[in-house]
Motif scaffolding. Structure first.
Motif, PDB file in Angstrom:
ATOM      1  N   VAL A 253      49.037  44.927  36.033  1.00 32.16           N
ATOM      2  CA  VAL A 253      48.058  45.904  36.514  1.00 32.16           C
ATOM      3  C   VAL A 253      46.670  45.268  36.519  1.00 32.16           C
ATOM      4  CG1 VAL A 253      47.038  48.185  36.139  1.00 32.16           C
ATOM      5  CG2 VAL A 253      49.432  47.781  35.526  1.00 32.16           C
ATOM      6  N   SER A 254      46.016  45.285  37.675  1.00 35.69           N
ATOM      7  CA  SER A 254      44.671  44.746  37.797  1.00 35.69           C
ATOM      8  C   SER A 254      43.955  45.424  38.950  1.00 35.69           C
ATOM      9  CB  SER A 254      44.706  43.235  38.022  1.00 35.69           C
ATOM     10  OG  SER A 254      43.398  42.726  38.130  1.00 35.69           O
ATOM     11  N   ALA A 255      42.800  45.983  38.676  1.00 39.22           N
ATOM     12  CA  ALA A 255      42.025  46.624  39.742  1.00 39.22           C
ATOM     13  C   ALA A 255      41.415  45.591  40.677  1.00 39.22           C
ATOM     14  CB  ALA A 255      40.920  47.493  39.143  1.00 39.22           C
ATOM     15  N   SER A 256      41.012  44.445  40.135  1.00 40.38           N
ATOM     16  CA  SER A 256      40.304  43.455  40.947  1.00 40.38           C
ATOM     17  C   SER A 256      41.153  42.260  41.343  1.00 40.38           C
ATOM     18  CB  SER A 256      39.074  42.951  40.188  1.00 40.38           C
ATOM     19  OG  SER A 256      39.453  42.337  38.969  1.00 40.38           O
ATOM     20  N   GLY A 257      42.304  42.055  40.706  1.00 38.49           N
ATOM     21  CA  GLY A 257      43.109  40.877  40.985  1.00 38.49           C
ATOM     22  C   GLY A 257      42.382  39.625  40.538  1.00 38.49           C
ATOM     23  N   ASP A 258      42.677  38.509  41.176  1.00 38.30           N
ATOM     24  CA  ASP A 258      42.070  37.234  40.820  1.00 38.30           C
ATOM     25  C   ASP A 258      40.709  37.130  41.511  1.00 38.30           C
ATOM     26  OD1 ASP A 258      41.359  34.604  40.349  1.00 38.30           O
ATOM     27  OD2 ASP A 258      43.350  33.799  40.809  1.00 38.30           O
ATOM     28  N   ARG A 259      39.722  37.720  40.886  1.00 40.86           N
ATOM     29  CA  ARG A 259      38.363  37.792  41.437  1.00 40.86           C
ATOM     30  C   ARG A 259      37.761  36.393  41.656  1.00 40.86           C
ATOM     31  NH1 ARG A 259      34.243  41.829  40.780  1.00 40.86           N
ATOM     32  NH2 ARG A 259      35.708  42.956  39.464  1.00 40.86           N
ATOM     33  N   VAL A 260      37.959  35.495  40.703  1.00 40.59           N
ATOM     34  CA  VAL A 260      37.373  34.158  40.784  1.00 40.59           C
ATOM     35  C   VAL A 260      37.918  33.408  42.000  1.00 40.59           C
ATOM     36  CG1 VAL A 260      37.183  31.922  39.608  1.00 40.59           C
ATOM     37  CG2 VAL A 260      36.903  34.048  38.308  1.00 40.59           C
ATOM     38  N   SER A 261      39.232  33.456  42.210  1.00 43.88           N
ATOM     39  CA  SER A 261      39.819  32.787  43.376  1.00 43.88           C
ATOM     40  C   SER A 261      39.359  33.434  44.675  1.00 43.88           C
ATOM     41  CB  SER A 261      41.349  32.804  43.303  1.00 43.88           C
ATOM     42  OG  SER A 261      41.797  31.946  42.287  1.00 43.88           O
TER      43      SER A 261
ATOM     44  N   VAL B 208      59.706  42.707  39.286  1.00 44.37           N
ATOM     45  CA  VAL B 208      58.298  42.343  39.122  1.00 44.37           C
ATOM     46  C   VAL B 208      57.490  43.254  40.040  1.00 44.37           C
ATOM     47  CG1 VAL B 208      56.572  40.550  39.517  1.00 44.37           C
ATOM     48  CG2 VAL B 208      58.781  39.952  38.507  1.00 44.37           C
ATOM     49  N   VAL B 209      56.527  43.958  39.446  1.00 41.56           N
ATOM     50  CA  VAL B 209      55.694  44.892  40.206  1.00 41.56           C
ATOM     51  C   VAL B 209      54.239  44.619  39.850  1.00 41.56           C
ATOM     52  CG1 VAL B 209      55.127  47.332  40.582  1.00 41.56           C
ATOM     53  CG2 VAL B 209      57.496  46.663  40.132  1.00 41.56           C
ATOM     54  N   CYS B 210      53.369  44.603  40.860  1.00 38.62           N
ATOM     55  CA  CYS B 210      51.936  44.476  40.618  1.00 38.62           C
ATOM     56  C   CYS B 210      51.246  45.716  41.165  1.00 38.62           C
ATOM     57  CB  CYS B 210      51.384  43.225  41.278  1.00 38.62           C
ATOM     58  SG  CYS B 210      52.024  41.712  40.531  1.00 38.62           S
ATOM     59  N   LEU B 211      50.325  46.265  40.373  1.00 40.64           N
ATOM     60  CA  LEU B 211      49.630  47.491  40.750  1.00 40.64           C
ATOM     61  C   LEU B 211      48.127  47.307  40.708  1.00 40.64           C
ATOM     62  CD1 LEU B 211      51.414  50.132  38.456  1.00 40.64           C
ATOM     63  CD2 LEU B 211      51.874  49.696  40.864  1.00 40.64           C
ATOM     64  N   SER B 212      47.450  47.971  41.614  1.00 41.61           N
ATOM     65  CA  SER B 212      46.014  48.169  41.513  1.00 41.61           C
ATOM     66  C   SER B 212      45.863  49.635  41.142  1.00 41.61           C
ATOM     67  CB  SER B 212      45.329  47.867  42.840  1.00 41.61           C
ATOM     68  OG  SER B 212      43.940  48.037  42.711  1.00 41.61           O
ATOM     69  N   PRO B 213      45.424  49.926  39.924  1.00 42.21           N
ATOM     70  CA  PRO B 213      45.452  51.308  39.442  1.00 42.21           C
ATOM     71  C   PRO B 213      44.505  52.226  40.209  1.00 42.21           C
ATOM     72  CG  PRO B 213      44.170  49.934  37.956  1.00 42.21           C
ATOM     73  CD  PRO B 213      44.788  49.015  38.979  1.00 42.21           C
ATOM     74  N   THR B 214      44.931  53.476  40.347  1.00 40.06           N
ATOM     75  CA  THR B 214      44.082  54.486  40.967  1.00 40.06           C
ATOM     76  C   THR B 214      43.426  55.370  39.911  1.00 40.06           C
ATOM     77  OG1 THR B 214      45.970  55.985  41.181  1.00 40.06           O
ATOM     78  CG2 THR B 214      45.459  54.571  43.075  1.00 40.06           C
TER      79      THR B 214
ATOM     80  N   LEU C 119      47.913  44.093  31.503  1.00 42.03           N
ATOM     81  CA  LEU C 119      46.676  44.607  32.093  1.00 42.03           C
ATOM     82  C   LEU C 119      45.640  43.494  32.030  1.00 42.03           C
ATOM     83  CD1 LEU C 119      47.732  47.155  29.900  1.00 42.03           C
ATOM     84  CD2 LEU C 119      46.556  48.221  31.816  1.00 42.03           C
ATOM     85  N   ILE C 120      45.047  43.153  33.166  1.00 45.54           N
ATOM     86  CA  ILE C 120      44.087  42.044  33.206  1.00 45.54           C
ATOM     87  C   ILE C 120      42.943  42.370  34.154  1.00 45.54           C
ATOM     88  CG2 ILE C 120      45.532  40.856  34.915  1.00 45.54           C
ATOM     89  CD1 ILE C 120      44.328  38.190  33.800  1.00 45.54           C
ATOM     90  N   GLU C 121      41.741  42.005  33.721  1.00 43.21           N
ATOM     91  CA  GLU C 121      40.565  42.130  34.578  1.00 43.21           C
ATOM     92  C   GLU C 121      39.665  40.930  34.374  1.00 43.21           C
ATOM     93  OE1 GLU C 121      40.237  44.176  37.010  1.00 43.21           O
ATOM     94  OE2 GLU C 121      41.890  45.469  36.417  1.00 43.21           O
ATOM     95  N   GLN C 122      39.038  40.507  35.456  1.00 48.71           N
ATOM     96  CA  GLN C 122      38.034  39.452  35.394  1.00 48.71           C
ATOM     97  C   GLN C 122      36.677  40.087  35.620  1.00 48.71           C
ATOM     98  OE1 GLN C 122      39.630  36.696  38.416  1.00 48.71           O
ATOM     99  NE2 GLN C 122      39.851  35.215  36.752  1.00 48.71           N
ATOM    100  N   ALA C 123      35.882  40.116  34.570  1.00 42.48           N
ATOM    101  CA  ALA C 123      34.534  40.666  34.687  1.00 42.48           C
ATOM    102  C   ALA C 123      33.658  39.678  35.454  1.00 42.48           C
ATOM    103  CB  ALA C 123      33.955  40.921  33.306  1.00 42.48           C
ATOM    104  N   PRO C 124      32.770  40.177  36.302  1.00 39.96           N
ATOM    105  CA  PRO C 124      31.924  39.256  37.057  1.00 39.96           C
ATOM    106  C   PRO C 124      30.954  38.474  36.163  1.00 39.96           C
ATOM    107  CG  PRO C 124      31.354  41.538  37.551  1.00 39.96           C
ATOM    108  CD  PRO C 124      32.555  41.564  36.650  1.00 39.96           C
ATOM    109  N   ASP C 125      30.668  38.996  34.992  1.00 38.50           N
ATOM    110  CA  ASP C 125      29.678  38.352  34.127  1.00 38.50           C
ATOM    111  C   ASP C 125      30.190  38.104  32.708  1.00 38.50           C
ATOM    112  OD1 ASP C 125      29.894  40.990  33.440  1.00 38.50           O
ATOM    113  OD2 ASP C 125      27.757  41.393  33.397  1.00 38.50           O
ATOM    114  N   GLY C 126      31.507  38.005  32.557  1.00 39.15           N
ATOM    115  CA  GLY C 126      32.066  37.782  31.227  1.00 39.15           C
ATOM    116  C   GLY C 126      33.420  37.120  31.297  1.00 39.15           C
ATOM    117  N   PRO C 127      34.054  36.979  30.147  1.00 39.10           N
ATOM    118  CA  PRO C 127      35.359  36.314  30.116  1.00 39.10           C
ATOM    119  C   PRO C 127      36.477  37.203  30.677  1.00 39.10           C
ATOM    120  CG  PRO C 127      34.803  37.126  27.944  1.00 39.10           C
ATOM    121  CD  PRO C 127      33.602  37.375  28.819  1.00 39.10           C
TER     122      PRO C 127
END
Length: 172
Positions: free
Chosen positions: A68-76, A117-123, A150-158
């Motif tokens: 589950v990730s709202a933003s996915g791989d933001r860095v890539s 294997v299922v990937c979700l962007s939560p609502t 559950l994983i998220e990449q913050a734009p300004d953090g780890p």
């Protein structure tokens, strides 16, 4: 991410980072530039090892993965956007790793998991959405247990992640 890490349930749990972790997890072959895949692999393996210390899931157990990730791989995604904007060539590995299913499939293959294997962007609430999907997989008979990541990449953090193994003894 901090709200979801305190939720109850699961026969095993793990976080990234935990006390003693370096800034970045070890790299993962086939994944470049971004910490997204290495963090998914690190937290998934940490959680699975806590449940299965021998690093083997019993043959009769079907373990699914719900990532589950709202933003996915933001860095890539930001790297690809900047590369295209500059008129440069995007490396082929970015097409592979831009789909979160690729790292979830990597974990499944590495551990010999035999569930979906299922990937979700939560609502809504990411943990609740992930648990609901895990329960569907278990209720439909597709999985005996589900590794919820559950994983998220913050734009300004780890990059932070939580993994919970749902199933086994009772419903979570």
């Amino acid at each position: 991410m901090s709200g979801s890490s305190s939720r109850p349930g699961g026969s095993a749990r793990a976080r990234w980072p935990e006390t003693g972790d370096d800034d970045q997890p070890p790299g993962v072959a086939g994944f470049v530039f971004s910490p997204f895949a290495p963090v998914v692999v690190a937290v998934a393996e940490r959680c699975l090892r806590r449940r299965y210390p021998t690093a083997e899931v019993p043959v009769g157990v079907r373990t699914g993965i719900v990532l589950v990730s709202a933003s996915g791989d933001r860095v890539s995604a930001e790297h690809v956007r900047a590369t295209v904007e500059a008129g440069a060539r995007v490396g082929p590995l970015f097409f592979f790793q831009s789909v979160p299913n690729s790292v979830a499939g990597h974990v499944a293959a590495r551990w010999g998991l035999r569930g979906p294997v299922v990937c979700l962007s939560p609502t809504g609430d990411p943990y609740a959405d992930g648990v609901a999907e895990a329960n569907l997989l278990r209720d439909d008979g597709d999985a005996d247990e589900v590794l919820l990541i559950l994983i998220e990449q913050a734009p300004d953090g780890p990059t932070e992640a939580v993994a919970v193994l749902l199933g086994g003894e009772g419903r979570q």
